[in-house]
Design a protein around this motif. Structure first.
Motif, PDB file in Angstrom:
ATOM      1  N   GLY A   7     -38.302   7.937 -91.140  1.00 25.96           N
ATOM      2  CA  GLY A   7     -38.535   6.611 -91.393  1.00 25.96           C
ATOM      3  C   GLY A   7     -39.489   5.836 -90.061  1.00 25.96           C
ATOM      4  N   GLY A   8     -39.131   4.869 -91.070  1.00 29.18           N
ATOM      5  CA  GLY A   8     -40.453   3.665 -89.733  1.00 29.18           C
ATOM      6  C   GLY A   8     -41.750   4.167 -90.083  1.00 29.18           C
ATOM      7  N   SER A  30     -33.498   7.700 -91.700  1.00 26.90           N
ATOM      8  CA  SER A  30     -32.927   7.501 -90.417  1.00 26.90           C
ATOM      9  C   SER A  30     -34.289   6.550 -90.266  1.00 26.90           C
ATOM     10  CB  SER A  30     -33.338   8.970 -90.283  1.00 26.90           C
ATOM     11  OG  SER A  30     -32.991   8.520 -88.130  1.00 26.90           O
ATOM     12  N   ARG A  34     -36.638  -0.063 -83.551  1.00 33.04           N
ATOM     13  CA  ARG A  34     -37.624  -0.814 -83.243  1.00 33.04           C
ATOM     14  C   ARG A  34     -37.974  -1.380 -83.519  1.00 33.04           C
ATOM     15  NH1 ARG A  34     -36.866   3.730 -80.595  1.00 33.04           N
ATOM     16  NH2 ARG A  34     -37.919   5.090 -79.938  1.00 33.04           N
ATOM     17  N   GLY A  48     -31.212   4.490 -84.582  1.00 33.07           N
ATOM     18  CA  GLY A  48     -30.984   5.267 -83.703  1.00 33.07           C
ATOM     19  C   GLY A  48     -31.351   6.442 -83.764  1.00 33.07           C
ATOM     20  N   PHE A  50     -31.406  10.350 -82.379  1.00 32.73           N
ATOM     21  CA  PHE A  50     -30.062  11.397 -82.385  1.00 32.73           C
ATOM     22  C   PHE A  50     -29.308  11.922 -80.983  1.00 32.73           C
ATOM     23  CE2 PHE A  50     -33.066  11.381 -86.305  1.00 32.73           C
ATOM     24  CZ  PHE A  50     -32.295  10.674 -87.316  1.00 32.73           C
ATOM     25  N   GLY A  51     -30.451  11.412 -80.118  1.00 39.12           N
ATOM     26  CA  GLY A  51     -29.807  12.306 -78.494  1.00 39.12           C
ATOM     27  C   GLY A  51     -31.127  13.088 -78.819  1.00 39.12           C
ATOM     28  N   GLY A  52     -32.708  13.221 -78.580  1.00 35.86           N
ATOM     29  CA  GLY A  52     -33.294  14.958 -78.555  1.00 35.86           C
ATOM     30  C   GLY A  52     -33.601  15.976 -79.735  1.00 35.86           C
ATOM     31  N   HIS A  73     -43.830   7.730 -88.523  1.00 37.52           N
ATOM     32  CA  HIS A  73     -45.805   7.208 -88.691  1.00 37.52           C
ATOM     33  C   HIS A  73     -46.515   7.671 -87.979  1.00 37.52           C
ATOM     34  CE1 HIS A  73     -48.974   4.760 -86.338  1.00 37.52           C
ATOM     35  NE2 HIS A  73     -48.921   3.953 -87.549  1.00 37.52           N
ATOM     36  N   ALA A  76     -45.870   8.746 -83.886  1.00 34.33           N
ATOM     37  CA  ALA A  76     -44.190   9.124 -83.362  1.00 34.33           C
ATOM     38  C   ALA A  76     -44.359  10.284 -82.904  1.00 34.33           C
ATOM     39  CB  ALA A  76     -43.477   8.299 -84.882  1.00 34.33           C
ATOM     40  N   GLN A  78     -43.309  11.910 -81.171  1.00 36.29           N
ATOM     41  CA  GLN A  78     -42.030  12.944 -79.819  1.00 36.29           C
ATOM     42  C   GLN A  78     -40.714  13.165 -81.540  1.00 36.29           C
ATOM     43  OE1 GLN A  78     -39.810  10.377 -77.231  1.00 36.29           O
ATOM     44  NE2 GLN A  78     -38.200  11.909 -76.583  1.00 36.29           N
ATOM     45  N   MET A  79     -40.200  12.505 -82.396  1.00 38.24           N
ATOM     46  CA  MET A  79     -39.877  12.324 -83.490  1.00 38.24           C
ATOM     47  C   MET A  79     -40.190  13.693 -83.936  1.00 38.24           C
ATOM     48  SD  MET A  79     -36.629  11.306 -84.688  1.00 38.24           S
ATOM     49  CE  MET A  79     -35.820  12.564 -85.072  1.00 38.24           C
ATOM     50  N   LYS A 196     -54.914   1.362 -83.675  1.00 40.43           N
ATOM     51  CA  LYS A 196     -54.999   3.141 -83.463  1.00 40.43           C
ATOM     52  C   LYS A 196     -55.667   3.790 -85.615  1.00 40.43           C
ATOM     53  CE  LYS A 196     -50.697   2.050 -83.127  1.00 40.43           C
ATOM     54  NZ  LYS A 196     -49.445   2.203 -82.355  1.00 40.43           N
TER      55      LYS A 196
HETATM   56  N1  LIG Z   1     -45.530   4.701 -82.393  1.00 43.14           N
HETATM   57  C1  LIG Z   1     -46.257   3.964 -83.573  1.00 43.14           C
HETATM   58  O1  LIG Z   1     -47.465   3.161 -83.255  1.00 43.14           O
HETATM   59  C2  LIG Z   1     -45.865   3.674 -85.057  1.00 43.14           C
HETATM   60  C3  LIG Z   1     -46.019   2.612 -85.341  1.00 43.14           C
HETATM   61  C4  LIG Z   1     -45.151   2.361 -86.679  1.00 43.14           C
HETATM   62  C5  LIG Z   1     -44.060   1.813 -86.449  1.00 43.14           C
HETATM   63  N2  LIG Z   1     -42.968   3.424 -85.747  1.00 43.14           N
HETATM   64  C6  LIG Z   1     -41.753   3.867 -86.156  1.00 43.14           C
HETATM   65  O2  LIG Z   1     -41.537   3.534 -84.953  1.00 43.14           O
HETATM   66  C7  LIG Z   1     -40.666   4.386 -84.674  1.00 43.14           C
HETATM   67  C8  LIG Z   1     -40.182   4.719 -83.210  1.00 43.14           C
HETATM   68  O3  LIG Z   1     -41.893   5.062 -83.225  1.00 43.14           O
HETATM   69  P1  LIG Z   1     -42.329   5.979 -81.675  1.00 43.14           P
HETATM   70  O4  LIG Z   1     -43.890   5.917 -81.083  1.00 43.14           O
HETATM   71  O5  LIG Z   1     -41.606   5.385 -80.721  1.00 43.14           O
HETATM   72  O6  LIG Z   1     -41.587   6.899 -81.756  1.00 43.14           O
HETATM   73  P2  LIG Z   1     -41.456   8.623 -81.194  1.00 43.14           P
HETATM   74  O7  LIG Z   1     -42.064   8.439 -79.902  1.00 43.14           O
HETATM   75  O8  LIG Z   1     -41.830  10.025 -82.138  1.00 43.14           O
HETATM   76  O9  LIG Z   1     -39.768   8.521 -80.736  1.00 43.14           O
HETATM   77  C9  LIG Z   1     -39.533   8.311 -79.436  1.00 43.14           C
HETATM   78  C10 LIG Z   1     -37.837   8.279 -79.747  1.00 43.14           C
HETATM   79  O10 LIG Z   1     -37.240   7.961 -80.529  1.00 43.14           O
HETATM   80  C11 LIG Z   1     -36.014   8.116 -81.605  1.00 43.14           C
HETATM   81  N3  LIG Z   1     -37.098   8.307 -83.139  1.00 43.14           N
HETATM   82  C12 LIG Z   1     -38.512   7.730 -83.378  1.00 43.14           C
HETATM   83  N4  LIG Z   1     -38.267   7.173 -84.937  1.00 43.14           N
HETATM   84  C13 LIG Z   1     -36.840   8.093 -85.104  1.00 43.14           C
HETATM   85  C14 LIG Z   1     -36.055   7.735 -86.284  1.00 43.14           C
HETATM   86  N5  LIG Z   1     -37.143   7.521 -88.045  1.00 43.14           N
HETATM   87  N6  LIG Z   1     -34.816   8.125 -86.708  1.00 43.14           N
HETATM   88  C15 LIG Z   1     -33.900   8.376 -85.393  1.00 43.14           C
HETATM   89  N7  LIG Z   1     -34.256   8.466 -84.341  1.00 43.14           N
HETATM   90  C16 LIG Z   1     -36.336   7.735 -84.202  1.00 43.14           C
HETATM   91  C17 LIG Z   1     -35.792   9.492 -81.356  1.00 43.14           C
HETATM   92  O11 LIG Z   1     -34.796   9.429 -80.338  1.00 43.14           O
HETATM   93  P3  LIG Z   1     -34.457  10.794 -80.345  1.00 43.14           P
HETATM   94  O12 LIG Z   1     -34.260  11.922 -79.042  1.00 43.14           O
HETATM   95  O13 LIG Z   1     -32.903  10.143 -79.748  1.00 43.14           O
HETATM   96  O14 LIG Z   1     -33.264  11.307 -81.340  1.00 43.14           O
HETATM   97  C18 LIG Z   1     -37.631   9.333 -80.431  1.00 43.14           C
HETATM   98  O15 LIG Z   1     -37.750  10.957 -79.759  1.00 43.14           O
HETATM   99  C19 LIG Z   1     -40.996   6.106 -85.222  1.00 43.14           C
HETATM  100  O16 LIG Z   1     -39.913   5.672 -86.538  1.00 43.14           O
HETATM  101  C20 LIG Z   1     -42.115   5.354 -86.280  1.00 43.14           C
HETATM  102  O17 LIG Z   1     -42.285   6.115 -87.305  1.00 43.14           O
HETATM  103  C21 LIG Z   1     -44.343   4.101 -84.876  1.00 43.14           C
END
Ligand SMILES: NC(=O)c1ccc[n+]([C@@H]2O[C@H](COP(=O)([O-])OP(=O)(O)OC[C@H]3O[C@@H](n4cnc5c(N)ncnc54)[C@H](OP(=O)(O)O)[C@@H]3O)[C@@H](O)[C@H]2O)c1
Length: 252
Positions: A7-8, A30, A34, A48, A50-52, A73, A76, A78-79, A196
């Motif tokens: 999610g997110g 999940s 953030r 949190g 998962f650890g890659g 999102h 996002a 990497q996820m 964005k």
């Molecule tokens: N990037 C954006 O513009 C944005 C905007 C709004 C909301 N979000 C939400 O915020 C979260 C983090 O964004 P990000 O851009 O940092 O993501 P990301 O770069 O894709 O993910 C970085 C790390 O955060 C952990 N992670 C991300 N989403 C997760 C989830 N749903 N459940 C468990 N672990 C998760 C994973 O850690 P591990 O490797 O340890 O598993 C992943 O490797 C995402 O869930 C996304 O949907 C992002």
């Protein structure tokens, strides 16, 4: 059927609400963790990383997950990459739920760029009043463009180490109406919007307000995804039901 929703995003929350009412589906949402106070939802939530990839693979196996839904999102990256790799390793079906990107309409003055650095560069050398709605973790790219004033809107507080020289911070969670966005941009004498291309309805009001005001927009493109996406929750539920349904008995 055990379903993991990554999610997110507002789509993930809407799907979680829809699946909470399905008796045949045992779903867990999940979140990365953030957002300080995520919206409360009527189903189990784990928080949190998962650890890659290997951590996600272990989790999927330990929880006997039947289907994984990547509803993170659009930015996002990497996820989503981890989800694809873990699905390939485990053979667990992966569905991508996301929103379509916004498309320019008549009257839009968009400059589309690939990333935040390009967005900061696109603002140019002449000082401008910028409405910055890119998320609090993306502000570093704009430190290198200190000639501008930034009105920064985020869901959570930005904290003291943002590095921006001239900035004003606003905490608010959408959806925002077009009228409110227009009023805010007028009051703050905004000259350009940076955002964005997240798609969806919750935050599209600022683009319509910019169009009405004739303001330019610097729009960061969505990263290219690797999986055909569904845009509709009903479509996802139908795919889950099809997966769950036992195969029809063969005729003799
Ligand atoms: N990037 C954006 O513009 C944005 C905007 C709004 C909301 N979000 C939400 O915020 C979260 C983090 O964004 P990000 O851009 O940092 O993501 P990301 O770069 O894709 O993910 C970085 C790390 O955060 C952990 N992670 C991300 N989403 C997760 C989830 N749903 N459940 C468990 N672990 C998760 C994973 O850690 P591990 O490797 O340890 O598993 C992943 O490797 C995402 O869930 C996304 O949907 C992002």
């Amino acid at each position: 059927m055990r379903v993991l929703i990554l999610g997110g995003s507002s789509e993930a929350s809407a799907l979680a609400r829809a699946l909470a009412g399905c008796s045949s589906i045992d779903a867990i949402l999940s979140l990365a963790g953030r957002t300080i106070a995520p919206v409360s939802l009527p189903l189990p939530v784990r928080i949190g990383g998962f650890g890659g990839i290997s951590g996600l693979v272990n989790y999927l196996r330990a929880e006997a997950t039947d289907v994984m839904i990547d509803a993170t999102h659009p930015f996002a990256e990497q996820m989503s990459v981890h989800a694809r790799a873990a699905a390939a390793q485990t053979g667990i079906p992966l569905i991508r739920l996301t929103r379509p990107a916004w498309r320019a309409q008549d009257g839009d003055r968009w400059t589309e760029v690939a990333d935040m650095r390009a967005a900061a560069e696109a603002l140019g050398h002449i000082p401008r009043r910028v409405f910055l709605t890119v998320g609090r973790l993306q502000l570093a790219a704009f430190v290198s463009a200190p000639q501008h004033f930034y009105l920064v809107r985020t869901i959570d507080p930005v904290g003291p180490n943002h590095g921006l020289q001239t900035a004003c911070f606003l905490e608010a969670r959408g959806p925002f109406t077009v009228a409110d966005e227009e009023r805010l941009m007028r009051e703050q004498a905004i000259e350009v919007l940076v955002t964005k291309n997240s798609g969806g309805t919750a935050s599209v009001g600022k683009l319509e307000a910019a169009r009405r005001l004739g303001l330019p927009v610097v729009l960061v493109r969505q990263p290219a995804g690797g999986l055909a996406a569904m845009h509709d929750i009903a479509e996802v539920i139908a795919a889950l039901e099809a997966h769950h349904r036992p195969p029809a008995p063969r005729g003799v």
